[in-house]
Write a protein that holds these residues in place. Structure first.
Motif, PDB file in Angstrom:
ATOM      1  N   ILE A  68     -53.067  45.854  -0.349  1.00 30.54           N
ATOM      2  CA  ILE A  68     -54.496  46.080  -0.189  1.00 30.54           C
ATOM      3  C   ILE A  68     -54.836  47.302  -1.040  1.00 30.54           C
ATOM      4  O   ILE A  68     -54.167  48.329  -0.950  1.00 30.54           O
ATOM      5  CB  ILE A  68     -54.847  46.337   1.281  1.00 30.54           C
ATOM      6  CG1 ILE A  68     -54.351  45.197   2.146  1.00 30.54           C
ATOM      7  CG2 ILE A  68     -56.338  46.528   1.448  1.00 30.54           C
ATOM      8  CD1 ILE A  68     -54.420  45.490   3.628  1.00 30.54           C
ATOM      9  N   VAL A  69     -55.870  47.206  -1.865  1.00 30.62           N
ATOM     10  CA  VAL A  69     -56.246  48.289  -2.773  1.00 30.62           C
ATOM     11  C   VAL A  69     -57.503  48.969  -2.248  1.00 30.62           C
ATOM     12  O   VAL A  69     -58.496  48.318  -1.932  1.00 30.62           O
ATOM     13  CB  VAL A  69     -56.475  47.746  -4.197  1.00 30.62           C
ATOM     14  CG1 VAL A  69     -56.893  48.862  -5.127  1.00 30.62           C
ATOM     15  CG2 VAL A  69     -55.233  47.053  -4.705  1.00 30.62           C
ATOM     16  N   PHE A  70     -57.438  50.302  -2.123  1.00 26.51           N
ATOM     17  CA  PHE A  70     -58.562  51.124  -1.697  1.00 26.51           C
ATOM     18  C   PHE A  70     -58.773  52.230  -2.720  1.00 26.51           C
ATOM     19  O   PHE A  70     -57.876  52.555  -3.495  1.00 26.51           O
ATOM     20  CB  PHE A  70     -58.290  51.784  -0.337  1.00 26.51           C
ATOM     21  CG  PHE A  70     -58.292  50.836   0.817  1.00 26.51           C
ATOM     22  CD1 PHE A  70     -59.473  50.354   1.335  1.00 26.51           C
ATOM     23  CD2 PHE A  70     -57.105  50.440   1.389  1.00 26.51           C
ATOM     24  CE1 PHE A  70     -59.481  49.487   2.413  1.00 26.51           C
ATOM     25  CE2 PHE A  70     -57.094  49.577   2.465  1.00 26.51           C
ATOM     26  CZ  PHE A  70     -58.281  49.097   2.969  1.00 26.51           C
ATOM     27  N   THR A  71     -59.955  52.830  -2.696  1.00 33.29           N
ATOM     28  CA  THR A  71     -60.208  54.030  -3.483  1.00 33.29           C
ATOM     29  C   THR A  71     -60.521  55.165  -2.516  1.00 33.29           C
ATOM     30  O   THR A  71     -61.012  54.942  -1.412  1.00 33.29           O
ATOM     31  CB  THR A  71     -61.392  53.848  -4.459  1.00 33.29           C
ATOM     32  OG1 THR A  71     -62.545  53.470  -3.725  1.00 33.29           O
ATOM     33  CG2 THR A  71     -61.075  52.811  -5.511  1.00 33.29           C
ATOM     34  N   GLY A  72     -60.218  56.372  -2.956  1.00 30.49           N
ATOM     35  CA  GLY A  72     -60.454  57.533  -2.107  1.00 30.49           C
ATOM     36  C   GLY A  72     -60.373  58.815  -2.898  1.00 30.49           C
ATOM     37  O   GLY A  72     -60.241  58.811  -4.124  1.00 30.49           O
ATOM     38  N   THR A  73     -60.408  59.928  -2.179  1.00 32.92           N
ATOM     39  CA  THR A  73     -60.381  61.253  -2.777  1.00 32.92           C
ATOM     40  C   THR A  73     -59.219  62.036  -2.190  1.00 32.92           C
ATOM     41  O   THR A  73     -59.010  62.027  -0.980  1.00 32.92           O
ATOM     42  CB  THR A  73     -61.694  61.993  -2.478  1.00 32.92           C
ATOM     43  OG1 THR A  73     -62.781  61.190  -2.921  1.00 32.92           O
ATOM     44  CG2 THR A  73     -61.740  63.327  -3.193  1.00 32.92           C
ATOM     45  N   VAL A  74     -58.473  62.715  -3.059  1.00 29.79           N
ATOM     46  CA  VAL A  74     -57.355  63.538  -2.611  1.00 29.79           C
ATOM     47  C   VAL A  74     -57.921  64.784  -1.935  1.00 29.79           C
ATOM     48  O   VAL A  74     -58.719  65.510  -2.514  1.00 29.79           O
ATOM     49  CB  VAL A  74     -56.452  63.930  -3.806  1.00 29.79           C
ATOM     50  CG1 VAL A  74     -55.350  64.858  -3.361  1.00 29.79           C
ATOM     51  CG2 VAL A  74     -55.881  62.700  -4.465  1.00 29.79           C
ATOM     52  N   THR A  75     -57.506  65.016  -0.686  1.00 31.95           N
ATOM     53  CA  THR A  75     -58.020  66.167   0.059  1.00 31.95           C
ATOM     54  C   THR A  75     -56.994  67.267   0.234  1.00 31.95           C
ATOM     55  O   THR A  75     -57.368  68.414   0.462  1.00 31.95           O
ATOM     56  CB  THR A  75     -58.502  65.732   1.457  1.00 31.95           C
ATOM     57  OG1 THR A  75     -57.423  65.118   2.149  1.00 31.95           O
ATOM     58  CG2 THR A  75     -59.665  64.775   1.360  1.00 31.95           C
ATOM     59  N   ASP A  76     -55.701  66.947   0.125  1.00 31.85           N
ATOM     60  CA  ASP A  76     -54.671  67.956   0.344  1.00 31.85           C
ATOM     61  C   ASP A  76     -53.433  67.585  -0.445  1.00 31.85           C
ATOM     62  O   ASP A  76     -53.079  66.413  -0.540  1.00 31.85           O
ATOM     63  CB  ASP A  76     -54.340  68.049   1.828  1.00 31.85           C
ATOM     64  CG  ASP A  76     -53.530  69.280   2.178  1.00 31.85           C
ATOM     65  OD1 ASP A  76     -53.503  70.221   1.358  1.00 31.85           O
ATOM     66  OD2 ASP A  76     -52.942  69.309   3.268  1.00 31.85           O
ATOM     67  N   LYS A  77     -52.780  68.585  -1.007  1.00 39.69           N
ATOM     68  CA  LYS A  77     -51.544  68.402  -1.761  1.00 39.69           C
ATOM     69  C   LYS A  77     -50.390  68.894  -0.897  1.00 39.69           C
ATOM     70  O   LYS A  77     -50.387  70.042  -0.450  1.00 39.69           O
ATOM     71  CB  LYS A  77     -51.626  69.200  -3.057  1.00 39.69           C
ATOM     72  CG  LYS A  77     -50.626  68.861  -4.087  1.00 39.69           C
ATOM     73  CD  LYS A  77     -50.950  69.592  -5.383  1.00 39.69           C
ATOM     74  CE  LYS A  77     -50.059  69.121  -6.486  1.00 39.69           C
ATOM     75  NZ  LYS A  77     -50.383  69.785  -7.749  1.00 39.69           N
ATOM     76  N   LEU A  78     -49.409  68.020  -0.655  1.00 36.75           N
ATOM     77  CA  LEU A  78     -48.287  68.324   0.216  1.00 36.75           C
ATOM     78  C   LEU A  78     -46.994  68.369  -0.599  1.00 36.75           C
ATOM     79  O   LEU A  78     -46.970  67.929  -1.751  1.00 36.75           O
ATOM     80  CB  LEU A  78     -48.187  67.260   1.312  1.00 36.75           C
ATOM     81  CG  LEU A  78     -49.447  67.080   2.160  1.00 36.75           C
ATOM     82  CD1 LEU A  78     -49.325  65.849   3.020  1.00 36.75           C
ATOM     83  CD2 LEU A  78     -49.697  68.308   2.995  1.00 36.75           C
ATOM     84  N   PRO A  79     -45.897  68.881  -0.036  1.00 32.62           N
ATOM     85  CA  PRO A  79     -44.627  68.919  -0.770  1.00 32.62           C
ATOM     86  C   PRO A  79     -44.092  67.513  -1.072  1.00 32.62           C
ATOM     87  O   PRO A  79     -44.480  66.535  -0.446  1.00 32.62           O
ATOM     88  CB  PRO A  79     -43.674  69.650   0.181  1.00 32.62           C
ATOM     89  CG  PRO A  79     -44.534  70.341   1.166  1.00 32.62           C
ATOM     90  CD  PRO A  79     -45.811  69.578   1.244  1.00 32.62           C
ATOM     91  N   ASN A  80     -43.171  67.449  -2.026  1.00 32.91           N
ATOM     92  CA  ASN A  80     -42.482  66.212  -2.424  1.00 32.91           C
ATOM     93  C   ASN A  80     -43.434  65.142  -2.927  1.00 32.91           C
ATOM     94  O   ASN A  80     -43.299  63.972  -2.603  1.00 32.91           O
ATOM     95  CB  ASN A  80     -41.635  65.658  -1.273  1.00 32.91           C
ATOM     96  CG  ASN A  80     -40.527  66.597  -0.890  1.00 32.91           C
ATOM     97  OD1 ASN A  80     -40.035  67.349  -1.721  1.00 32.91           O
ATOM     98  ND2 ASN A  80     -40.136  66.575   0.368  1.00 32.91           N
ATOM     99  N   THR A  81     -44.393  65.531  -3.745  1.00 31.28           N
ATOM    100  CA  THR A  81     -45.383  64.639  -4.353  1.00 31.28           C
ATOM    101  C   THR A  81     -46.088  63.760  -3.330  1.00 31.28           C
ATOM    102  O   THR A  81     -46.364  62.595  -3.573  1.00 31.28           O
ATOM    103  CB  THR A  81     -44.763  63.756  -5.463  1.00 31.28           C
ATOM    104  OG1 THR A  81     -43.804  62.883  -4.867  1.00 31.28           O
ATOM    105  CG2 THR A  81     -44.160  64.588  -6.552  1.00 31.28           C
TER     106      THR A  81
END
Length: 82
Positions: free
Chosen positions: A7-20
């Motif tokens: 299933i393909v969705f679009t969104g916005t990155v809100t937080d960057k976490l460790p290990n990509t």
């Protein structure tokens, strides 16, 4: 699982976490945990907070996803900052 069962969705990155890993807020309002797909990791494509992304998810686990595309946002606020 076949590759067609995503299933393909679009969104916005809100937080960057460790290990990509990234926290992504989808357009439908859900928050998911997403990682970068292998081809993007190999090509060293950067994903930053605030970027619009395309996420593939399996129907079996709707809390995790795989970032497959990062959209280029050329808005007025980004071009005026450079």
């Amino acid at each position: 699982m076949a590759k067609d069962d995503v299933i393909v969705f679009t969104g916005t990155v809100t937080d960057k976490l460790p290990n990509t890993m990234f926290r992504v807020k989808l357009d439908n309002g859900h928050d998911i945990l997403a990682t970068v797909c292998g081809k993007m990791r190999k090509a060293r494509i950067w994903v930053n907070v605030g970027k619009r992304v395309r996420v593939e998810m399996t129907p079996y686990d709707l809390d995790k996803g795989r970032i497959t595309f990062v959209e280029k946002n050329n808005t007025a606020s980004e071009t005026s900052a450079n």
